[in-house]
Design a protein around this motif. Structure first.
Motif, PDB file in Angstrom:
ATOM      1  N   ARG A 156      19.793 -12.009   3.556  1.00 48.61           N
ATOM      2  CA  ARG A 156      20.280 -10.723   4.086  1.00 48.61           C
ATOM      3  C   ARG A 156      19.861  -9.584   3.166  1.00 48.61           C
ATOM      4  NH1 ARG A 156      24.482  -7.547   2.774  1.00 48.61           N
ATOM      5  NH2 ARG A 156      25.534  -9.134   1.525  1.00 48.61           N
ATOM      6  N   LEU A 157      19.996  -9.800   1.860  1.00 49.60           N
ATOM      7  CA  LEU A 157      19.652  -8.758   0.887  1.00 49.60           C
ATOM      8  C   LEU A 157      18.157  -8.467   0.880  1.00 49.60           C
ATOM      9  CD1 LEU A 157      22.026  -9.934  -1.942  1.00 49.60           C
ATOM     10  CD2 LEU A 157      22.294  -7.892  -0.534  1.00 49.60           C
ATOM     11  N   GLN A 158      17.343  -9.509   0.991  1.00 51.31           N
ATOM     12  CA  GLN A 158      15.893  -9.285   1.039  1.00 51.31           C
ATOM     13  C   GLN A 158      15.509  -8.495   2.275  1.00 51.31           C
ATOM     14  OE1 GLN A 158      14.447 -13.323   0.668  1.00 51.31           O
ATOM     15  NE2 GLN A 158      14.237 -13.155  -1.551  1.00 51.31           N
ATOM     16  N   LYS A 159      16.147  -8.795   3.401  1.00 49.30           N
ATOM     17  CA  LYS A 159      15.887  -8.036   4.630  1.00 49.30           C
ATOM     18  C   LYS A 159      16.290  -6.578   4.425  1.00 49.30           C
ATOM     19  CE  LYS A 159      16.869  -7.749   9.514  1.00 49.30           C
ATOM     20  NZ  LYS A 159      18.016  -7.507  10.344  1.00 49.30           N
ATOM     21  N   THR A 160      17.453  -6.362   3.833  1.00 50.40           N
ATOM     22  CA  THR A 160      17.939  -4.999   3.584  1.00 50.40           C
ATOM     23  C   THR A 160      17.006  -4.258   2.636  1.00 50.40           C
ATOM     24  OG1 THR A 160      20.209  -5.732   3.948  1.00 50.40           O
ATOM     25  CG2 THR A 160      19.915  -3.633   2.789  1.00 50.40           C
ATOM     26  N   GLY A 185      20.579 -12.377  -9.458  1.00 54.08           N
ATOM     27  CA  GLY A 185      21.028 -13.695  -9.896  1.00 54.08           C
ATOM     28  C   GLY A 185      22.390 -14.121  -9.389  1.00 54.08           C
ATOM     29  N   ARG A 186      23.029 -13.348  -8.524  1.00 55.49           N
ATOM     30  CA  ARG A 186      24.400 -13.660  -8.081  1.00 55.49           C
ATOM     31  C   ARG A 186      24.493 -14.117  -6.637  1.00 55.49           C
ATOM     32  NH1 ARG A 186      27.231  -8.267 -10.410  1.00 55.49           N
ATOM     33  NH2 ARG A 186      26.466  -8.504 -12.514  1.00 55.49           N
ATOM     34  N   ALA A 187      23.494 -13.835  -5.848  1.00 54.34           N
ATOM     35  CA  ALA A 187      23.600 -14.069  -4.410  1.00 54.34           C
ATOM     36  C   ALA A 187      23.289 -15.522  -4.054  1.00 54.34           C
ATOM     37  CB  ALA A 187      22.636 -13.143  -3.662  1.00 54.34           C
ATOM     38  N   ALA A 188      24.061 -16.051  -3.116  1.00 56.45           N
ATOM     39  CA  ALA A 188      23.793 -17.376  -2.566  1.00 56.45           C
ATOM     40  C   ALA A 188      22.597 -17.271  -1.626  1.00 56.45           C
ATOM     41  CB  ALA A 188      25.028 -17.873  -1.819  1.00 56.45           C
ATOM     42  N   ASN A 189      22.043 -18.418  -1.228  1.00 57.62           N
ATOM     43  CA  ASN A 189      20.820 -18.424  -0.417  1.00 57.62           C
ATOM     44  C   ASN A 189      20.924 -17.589   0.854  1.00 57.62           C
ATOM     45  OD1 ASN A 189      19.384 -19.966  -2.206  1.00 57.62           O
ATOM     46  ND2 ASN A 189      19.835 -21.902  -1.174  1.00 57.62           N
ATOM     47  N   GLN A 190      21.969 -17.790   1.648  1.00 54.40           N
ATOM     48  CA  GLN A 190      22.106 -17.049   2.908  1.00 54.40           C
ATOM     49  C   GLN A 190      22.240 -15.552   2.630  1.00 54.40           C
ATOM     50  OE1 GLN A 190      25.477 -18.149   5.274  1.00 54.40           O
ATOM     51  NE2 GLN A 190      24.618 -17.252   7.135  1.00 54.40           N
ATOM     52  N   GLU A 191      22.986 -15.225   1.597  1.00 56.12           N
ATOM     53  CA  GLU A 191      23.170 -13.824   1.248  1.00 56.12           C
ATOM     54  C   GLU A 191      21.868 -13.222   0.735  1.00 56.12           C
ATOM     55  OE1 GLU A 191      26.885 -11.430  -0.100  1.00 56.12           O
ATOM     56  OE2 GLU A 191      26.511 -13.227  -1.273  1.00 56.12           O
ATOM     57  N   LYS A 225      28.867  -4.731   3.754  1.00 52.50           N
ATOM     58  CA  LYS A 225      29.238  -6.118   3.439  1.00 52.50           C
ATOM     59  C   LYS A 225      29.210  -6.343   1.929  1.00 52.50           C
ATOM     60  CE  LYS A 225      27.589  -8.057   7.765  1.00 52.50           C
ATOM     61  NZ  LYS A 225      26.493  -8.717   8.442  1.00 52.50           N
ATOM     62  N   SER A 226      28.180  -5.838   1.287  1.00 55.56           N
ATOM     63  CA  SER A 226      28.068  -6.016  -0.160  1.00 55.56           C
ATOM     64  C   SER A 226      29.159  -5.265  -0.904  1.00 55.56           C
ATOM     65  CB  SER A 226      26.696  -5.542  -0.661  1.00 55.56           C
ATOM     66  OG  SER A 226      25.689  -6.440  -0.262  1.00 55.56           O
ATOM     67  N   SER A 227      29.458  -4.047  -0.474  1.00 53.42           N
ATOM     68  CA  SER A 227      30.450  -3.234  -1.195  1.00 53.42           C
ATOM     69  C   SER A 227      31.855  -3.806  -1.060  1.00 53.42           C
ATOM     70  CB  SER A 227      30.408  -1.778  -0.726  1.00 53.42           C
ATOM     71  OG  SER A 227      30.908  -1.655   0.580  1.00 53.42           O
ATOM     72  N   ASP A 228      32.082  -4.650  -0.057  1.00 53.22           N
ATOM     73  CA  ASP A 228      33.388  -5.275   0.143  1.00 53.22           C
ATOM     74  C   ASP A 228      33.487  -6.671  -0.479  1.00 53.22           C
ATOM     75  OD1 ASP A 228      34.298  -3.090   1.577  1.00 53.22           O
ATOM     76  OD2 ASP A 228      33.795  -3.968   3.526  1.00 53.22           O
ATOM     77  N   ASP A 229      32.393  -7.165  -1.053  1.00 49.95           N
ATOM     78  CA  ASP A 229      32.357  -8.535  -1.569  1.00 49.95           C
ATOM     79  C   ASP A 229      33.152  -8.645  -2.873  1.00 49.95           C
ATOM     80  OD1 ASP A 229      31.563 -11.041  -2.754  1.00 49.95           O
ATOM     81  OD2 ASP A 229      29.916 -11.068  -1.320  1.00 49.95           O
ATOM     82  N   GLN A 230      34.228  -9.397  -2.828  1.00 53.42           N
ATOM     83  CA  GLN A 230      35.136  -9.523  -3.974  1.00 53.42           C
ATOM     84  C   GLN A 230      34.534 -10.320  -5.140  1.00 53.42           C
ATOM     85  OE1 GLN A 230      38.170  -7.904  -4.238  1.00 53.42           O
ATOM     86  NE2 GLN A 230      37.362  -6.924  -2.397  1.00 53.42           N
ATOM     87  N   ARG A 231      33.402 -10.973  -4.933  1.00 51.19           N
ATOM     88  CA  ARG A 231      32.750 -11.703  -6.035  1.00 51.19           C
ATOM     89  C   ARG A 231      32.083 -10.746  -7.012  1.00 51.19           C
ATOM     90  NH1 ARG A 231      28.952 -15.442  -2.728  1.00 51.19           N
ATOM     91  NH2 ARG A 231      28.960 -13.525  -1.528  1.00 51.19           N
ATOM     92  N   LEU A 232      31.835  -9.516  -6.580  1.00 50.02           N
ATOM     93  CA  LEU A 232      31.201  -8.533  -7.446  1.00 50.02           C
ATOM     94  C   LEU A 232      32.242  -7.851  -8.324  1.00 50.02           C
ATOM     95  CD1 LEU A 232      28.752  -6.806  -4.947  1.00 50.02           C
ATOM     96  CD2 LEU A 232      28.205  -8.496  -6.694  1.00 50.02           C
ATOM     97  N   ALA A 233      31.799  -7.397  -9.473  1.00 52.38           N
ATOM     98  CA  ALA A 233      32.668  -6.646 -10.373  1.00 52.38           C
ATOM     99  C   ALA A 233      33.087  -5.350  -9.680  1.00 52.38           C
ATOM    100  CB  ALA A 233      31.928  -6.334 -11.670  1.00 52.38           C
TER     101      ALA A 233
END
Length: 130
Positions: free
Chosen positions: A63-67, A54-60, A97-105
C-alpha cells in the motif's frame, strides 16, 4: 566484554535518537514559509518513507509503495500543470490509514496527520481555484 557491548549499545541508541531529532528539525525547516507548496507531494513522500522505514508489514508495504508512486506521479503532474483529484483522494485515504496506525510513535502519527491536513488544504485550494 559485556560492559563494552552495553556502552556501545547506549552510544548507538543515543546516536539514532539524535539523528531522528535532526530529521524532525529538518522537516520543520522544509515546511517553513510557503516554498513547500510547490513540492508538497515529494515532501509527503519523504515523510512517509521516513516514518515507515523498516516498520511496515508486507501487505502494508505494498500500500505504501503504491502511495509513494502516486505521490511521485502527482508531483510530476503538478510540475507540468496537470491535476488528478482521484489520485489525490487515494493518497489522502492511504495517509489517513497511516496517521491512525497505533504501531507508530505519536510523533510520527502527528507528522502524517500534518501531511494529511496539508494535502486536504492544498486540494481544497486547488479545487476552489478551478
Amino acid at each position: 566484554m559485556n560492559r563494552v557491548f552495553t556502552i556501545g549499545a547506549i552510544i548507538a541508541a543515543f546516536a539514532l535518537s539524535a539523528a531522528a531529532q535532526d530529521w524532525y528539525k529538518e522537516r520543520d525547516e522544509r515546511f517553513r514559509g510557503e516554498q513547500w507548496r510547490a513540492h508538497l507531494f515529494m515532501h509527503v513522500r519523504t515523510d512517509l518513507e521516513h516514518v515507515w522505514s523498516g516498520r511496515a508489514a508486507n501487505q502494508e508495504r505494498e500500500r505504501l509503495q503504491k502511495t509513494e508512486g502516486e505521490l511521485s506521479k502527482m508531483q510530476g503532474d503538478l510540475d507540468q500543470g496537470r491535476w488528478d483529484n482521484g489520485i489525490l483522494n487515494d493518497v489522502i485515504d492511504s495517509i489517513r490509514k497511516s496517521s491512525d496506525d497505533q504501531r507508530l510513535a505519536p510523533r510520527d502519527r502527528d507528522v502524517l496527520a500534518d501531511d494529511l491536513r496539508r494535502l486536504k488544504e492544498f486540494q481544497d485550494q486547488h479545487n476552489r481555484g478551478h
